[in-house]
Design a protein around this motif. Structure first.
Motif, PDB file in Angstrom:
ATOM      1  N   LEU A 296       0.925  -1.072  -0.086  1.00 45.53           N
ATOM      2  CA  LEU A 296      -0.152   0.048  -0.116  1.00 45.53           C
ATOM      3  C   LEU A 296       0.914   1.211   0.080  1.00 45.53           C
ATOM      4  CD1 LEU A 296      -2.661  -1.133   2.652  1.00 45.53           C
ATOM      5  CD2 LEU A 296      -3.156  -0.597   0.158  1.00 45.53           C
ATOM      6  N   HIS A 297       1.956   1.116   0.830  1.00 45.18           N
ATOM      7  CA  HIS A 297       2.779   2.412   0.785  1.00 45.18           C
ATOM      8  C   HIS A 297       3.391   2.581  -0.615  1.00 45.18           C
ATOM      9  CE1 HIS A 297       5.537   5.330   2.562  1.00 45.18           C
ATOM     10  NE2 HIS A 297       6.582   4.813   1.807  1.00 45.18           N
ATOM     11  N   GLN A 298       4.041   1.626  -1.244  1.00 43.82           N
ATOM     12  CA  GLN A 298       4.514   1.648  -2.500  1.00 43.82           C
ATOM     13  C   GLN A 298       3.467   2.321  -3.467  1.00 43.82           C
ATOM     14  OE1 GLN A 298       6.086  -2.256  -2.748  1.00 43.82           O
ATOM     15  NE2 GLN A 298       8.073  -1.678  -2.532  1.00 43.82           N
ATOM     16  N   LEU A 299       2.468   1.690  -3.515  1.00 44.25           N
ATOM     17  CA  LEU A 299       1.271   2.273  -4.444  1.00 44.25           C
ATOM     18  C   LEU A 299       0.895   3.594  -4.280  1.00 44.25           C
ATOM     19  CD1 LEU A 299      -0.569   1.216  -6.696  1.00 44.25           C
ATOM     20  CD2 LEU A 299      -2.121   0.665  -4.929  1.00 44.25           C
TER      21      LEU A 299
ATOM     22  N   MET B 248       1.768   9.388  -5.876  1.00 48.78           N
ATOM     23  CA  MET B 248       2.353  10.732  -5.672  1.00 48.78           C
ATOM     24  C   MET B 248       3.094  11.203  -6.558  1.00 48.78           C
ATOM     25  SD  MET B 248       2.785  11.010  -1.379  1.00 48.78           S
ATOM     26  CE  MET B 248       3.643  12.696  -1.523  1.00 48.78           C
ATOM     27  N   SER B 249       4.204   9.919  -7.238  1.00 47.75           N
ATOM     28  CA  SER B 249       5.052  10.471  -8.241  1.00 47.75           C
ATOM     29  C   SER B 249       4.304  10.974  -9.505  1.00 47.75           C
ATOM     30  CB  SER B 249       6.023   9.344  -8.442  1.00 47.75           C
ATOM     31  OG  SER B 249       5.480   8.340  -8.970  1.00 47.75           O
ATOM     32  N   LEU B 250       3.045  10.456  -9.664  1.00 45.93           N
ATOM     33  CA  LEU B 250       2.035  10.628 -10.919  1.00 45.93           C
ATOM     34  C   LEU B 250       1.474  11.843 -10.810  1.00 45.93           C
ATOM     35  CD1 LEU B 250       1.175   9.473 -13.728  1.00 45.93           C
ATOM     36  CD2 LEU B 250      -0.756   8.486 -12.398  1.00 45.93           C
ATOM     37  N   THR B 251       1.017  12.067  -9.703  1.00 47.85           N
ATOM     38  CA  THR B 251      -0.025  13.219  -9.506  1.00 47.85           C
ATOM     39  C   THR B 251       0.487  14.423  -8.712  1.00 47.85           C
ATOM     40  OG1 THR B 251      -0.942  12.478  -7.504  1.00 47.85           O
ATOM     41  CG2 THR B 251      -1.731  11.488  -9.703  1.00 47.85           C
ATOM     42  N   GLY B 252       1.604  14.136  -7.962  1.00 46.07           N
ATOM     43  CA  GLY B 252       2.159  15.262  -7.276  1.00 46.07           C
ATOM     44  C   GLY B 252       1.375  15.340  -5.770  1.00 46.07           C
TER      45      GLY B 252
ATOM     46  N   GLY C  83     -13.051  14.752 -11.650  1.00 46.44           N
ATOM     47  CA  GLY C  83     -12.287  13.754 -12.442  1.00 46.44           C
ATOM     48  C   GLY C  83     -11.595  12.971 -11.230  1.00 46.44           C
ATOM     49  N   ALA C  84     -10.752  11.909 -11.842  1.00 48.47           N
ATOM     50  CA  ALA C  84     -10.147  11.154 -10.896  1.00 48.47           C
ATOM     51  C   ALA C  84      -8.786  10.728 -11.578  1.00 48.47           C
ATOM     52  CB  ALA C  84     -10.968  10.152 -10.373  1.00 48.47           C
ATOM     53  N   ASP C  85      -7.735  10.578 -10.616  1.00 47.54           N
ATOM     54  CA  ASP C  85      -6.400   9.755 -11.320  1.00 47.54           C
ATOM     55  C   ASP C  85      -6.794   8.297 -10.564  1.00 47.54           C
ATOM     56  OD1 ASP C  85      -4.718  11.533 -12.648  1.00 47.54           O
ATOM     57  OD2 ASP C  85      -4.994  12.793 -10.915  1.00 47.54           O
ATOM     58  N   ILE C  86      -6.237   7.280 -11.261  1.00 44.92           N
ATOM     59  CA  ILE C  86      -6.519   6.013 -10.731  1.00 44.92           C
ATOM     60  C   ILE C  86      -5.346   5.231 -11.046  1.00 44.92           C
ATOM     61  CG2 ILE C  86      -7.858   3.837 -10.910  1.00 44.92           C
ATOM     62  CD1 ILE C  86     -10.489   5.400 -11.826  1.00 44.92           C
ATOM     63  N   ILE C  87      -4.552   4.431 -10.145  1.00 50.00           N
ATOM     64  CA  ILE C  87      -3.468   3.505 -10.473  1.00 50.00           C
ATOM     65  C   ILE C  87      -3.995   2.311 -10.246  1.00 50.00           C
ATOM     66  CG2 ILE C  87      -0.957   2.919  -9.983  1.00 50.00           C
ATOM     67  CD1 ILE C  87      -0.372   5.714  -9.648  1.00 50.00           C
ATOM     68  N   ILE C  88      -3.824   1.327 -10.723  1.00 47.55           N
ATOM     69  CA  ILE C  88      -4.253   0.052 -10.609  1.00 47.55           C
ATOM     70  C   ILE C  88      -3.021  -0.867 -10.487  1.00 47.55           C
ATOM     71  CG2 ILE C  88      -5.481  -2.236 -11.741  1.00 47.55           C
ATOM     72  CD1 ILE C  88      -7.052   0.117 -11.137  1.00 47.55           C
ATOM     73  N   ASP C  89      -3.272  -1.999  -9.324  1.00 47.29           N
ATOM     74  CA  ASP C  89      -2.055  -2.771  -9.092  1.00 47.29           C
ATOM     75  C   ASP C  89      -2.642  -4.200  -8.860  1.00 47.29           C
ATOM     76  OD1 ASP C  89       0.811  -3.799  -8.368  1.00 47.29           O
ATOM     77  OD2 ASP C  89      -0.237  -3.661  -6.317  1.00 47.29           O
ATOM     78  N   SER C  90      -2.246  -5.341  -9.188  1.00 49.76           N
ATOM     79  CA  SER C  90      -2.947  -6.571  -8.944  1.00 49.76           C
ATOM     80  C   SER C  90      -2.170  -7.725  -8.924  1.00 49.76           C
ATOM     81  CB  SER C  90      -3.842  -6.755 -10.068  1.00 49.76           C
ATOM     82  OG  SER C  90      -4.660  -7.918 -10.090  1.00 49.76           O
ATOM     83  N   THR C  91      -2.606  -8.603  -8.060  1.00 52.66           N
ATOM     84  CA  THR C  91      -2.133 -10.185  -8.277  1.00 52.66           C
ATOM     85  C   THR C  91      -2.902 -11.155  -8.601  1.00 52.66           C
ATOM     86  OG1 THR C  91      -2.360 -10.339  -5.838  1.00 52.66           O
ATOM     87  CG2 THR C  91      -0.184  -9.598  -6.299  1.00 52.66           C
ATOM     88  N   VAL C  92      -3.943 -10.669  -9.246  1.00 49.49           N
ATOM     89  CA  VAL C  92      -4.982 -11.723  -9.966  1.00 49.49           C
ATOM     90  C   VAL C  92      -4.599 -12.143 -10.810  1.00 49.49           C
ATOM     91  CG1 VAL C  92      -7.341 -12.277 -10.296  1.00 49.49           C
ATOM     92  CG2 VAL C  92      -6.928 -10.724  -8.731  1.00 49.49           C
ATOM     93  N   PRO C  93      -4.106 -13.347 -11.413  1.00 52.25           N
ATOM     94  CA  PRO C  93      -3.576 -13.670 -12.598  1.00 52.25           C
ATOM     95  C   PRO C  93      -4.333 -13.207 -13.789  1.00 52.25           C
ATOM     96  CG  PRO C  93      -3.185 -15.568 -11.071  1.00 52.25           C
ATOM     97  CD  PRO C  93      -4.365 -14.466 -10.541  1.00 52.25           C
ATOM     98  N   VAL C  94      -3.988 -12.796 -14.799  1.00 54.76           N
ATOM     99  CA  VAL C  94      -4.756 -12.230 -16.004  1.00 54.76           C
ATOM    100  C   VAL C  94      -4.918 -13.731 -16.990  1.00 54.76           C
ATOM    101  CG1 VAL C  94      -4.776 -10.992 -18.205  1.00 54.76           C
ATOM    102  CG2 VAL C  94      -4.104 -10.114 -15.878  1.00 54.76           C
TER     103      VAL C  94
END
Length: 396
Positions: free
Chosen positions: A5-8, A13-17, A118-129
């Motif tokens: 969660l911290h890394q995400l 923050m690096s994307l949006t400031g 609007g919204a900024d969204i970053i997705i992270d997943s461990t569900v296999p595609v």
């Protein structure tokens, strides 16, 4: 998770400031039994798994929605007010169709996309595609819950499941039912979600796997599949044709006792497609009853029968799935079946804890002997549905 969660949050923050307003997560799902019954208004029995998708989301003032991910650094952004036009023009494509499609679908359910931030969204997943574990619904459900909270829409989880299904049907272009989103949003620990896909009534069914010392082993064949391609759509069309020939609105209204009449009315292929759905509905009901009366040790034969029906009547299995199921059964599994839409993906096996290593080894050896790609095997635990997570890490 590939990111904590911290890394995400730091990525955001690096994307949006700025920090995200929150992180929401939603699980993939395993369908214990009830395959291709959902879009026929039948019964399904999935459960949420302990592999999840997270969405770090923050509001922005310009009415633009921007999505990116930890698995694809490309950002896609569109004005919320332009989502409908972009959908109509076929301009929402690739993985971004899942989160963008959800925002569009929330608009179709009553959210005013012309006035919302609007919204900024970053997705992270461990569900296999591509493994049949519904990585797509995990994205849809995490984003739907996040936007519902941040936009103060007040939609129920059942409404969010409908929005996720609408996104998948009309934006992604996959003619799926509502099972996956329902499992992802409504799942509970050590339980399955018994869903009536006609009424959308949900009953949480305790599985009792821990008490019975049983594991659910996923055997991912690594043969990729896509619901947006022809095989899935062809099966759905056959079901609709069969229902029409039987004079009913959906196959939910055809019972096992009607199959003799169906055989007389339908060509052989359509009949077998219908027979799978009708008997699978009954197997779901029998599995729920058996779990309640006798526990999970007694459902193996129902899982086995489901696979045979999917293989022979619905014809959506492949040699890798059949081999995984047969090998697991031969080395101690109580029952096994392919899961998901078919034409690839994963099989599941109900295995005593102590036998899991033996089954995993046997499946790998069997695949190697056939010259198949080495499968990926792992156990999953029935888990809670979509939720908001604590960015400080106490839930991480």
């Amino acid at each position: 998770m590939s990111d904590t969660l911290h890394q995400l949050s730091e990525r955001f923050m690096s994307l949006t400031g700025s920090k995200p307003d929150g992180v929401w997560s939603a699980p993939g799902r395993v369908n214990l039994i009830g395959e291709h019954t959902d879009y026929n208004e039948g019964f399904v029995l999935p459960f949420a798994i302990d592999r999840r998708t997270r969405a770090a989301v923050g509001l922005r003032a310009d009415g633009v929605i921007r999505v990116t991910s930890t698995f694809d650094n490309t950002s896609v952004e569109l004005p919320l007010s332009g989502l409908d036009a972009a959908r109509s023009a076929g301009e929402i494509v690739g993985w971004s169709a899942y989160p963008l499609g959800v925002a569009w679908a929330l608009g179709q359910h009553g959210a005013d996309l012309t006035t919302l931030p609007g919204a900024d969204i970053i997705i992270d997943s461990t569900v296999p595609v591509g493994a049949g574990l519904s990585s797509s619904a995990a994205i849809e459900s995490s984003v739907a819950l996040a936007l519902n909270d941040l936009w103060s829409l007040g939609f129920s989880r059942e409404q969010l499941a409908k929005a996720g299904q609408l996104a998948e049907n009309d934006v992604v272009g996959a003619p799926t039912g509502i099972m996956d989103q329902s499992a992802s949003l409504l799942g509970a620990t050590d339980s399955a979600v018994f869903l009536d896909c006609r009424s959308l009534d949900v009953t949480v069914i305790p599985l009792g796997l821990a008490h019975a010392e049983l594991s659910i082993l996923v055997m991912d064949t690594r043969v990729s599949h896509s619901h947006a391609t022809g095989g899935y759509a062809e099966r759905r069309a056959s079901c609709e044709a069969g229902a029409s020939a039987m004079g009913v609105s959906s196959l939910r209204d055809v019972s096992v006792s009607d199959l003799d009449r169906a055989r007389e009315l339908l060509d052989d292929v359509t009949f077998r497609r219908i027979r799978h759905v009708v008997t699978e509905n009954q197997r779901v009901l029998d599995t729920v009853r058996t779990l309640n009366e006798d526990g999970p040790l007694a459902i193996g034969a129902l899982l086995d029968a489901s696979h045979v029906s999917l293989r022979d009547d619905f014809e959506i299995s492949i040699p890798e799935l059949d081999l995984a199921v047969e090998t697991a059964r031969a080395h101690g599994a109580i029952g096994a079946r392919m899961t998901g839409g078919g034409f690839g993906g994963a099989a599941i096996a109900l295995v005593p804890h102590a036998r899991v290593p033996d089954v995993e080894s046997a499946v790998r050896d069997a695949f190697a002997a056939k010259g198949f790609t080495e499968p990926v095997t792992f156990t999953v635990t029935p888990s809670t549905g979509a939720e908001r997570n604590d960015i400080d890490g106490s839930r991480d």
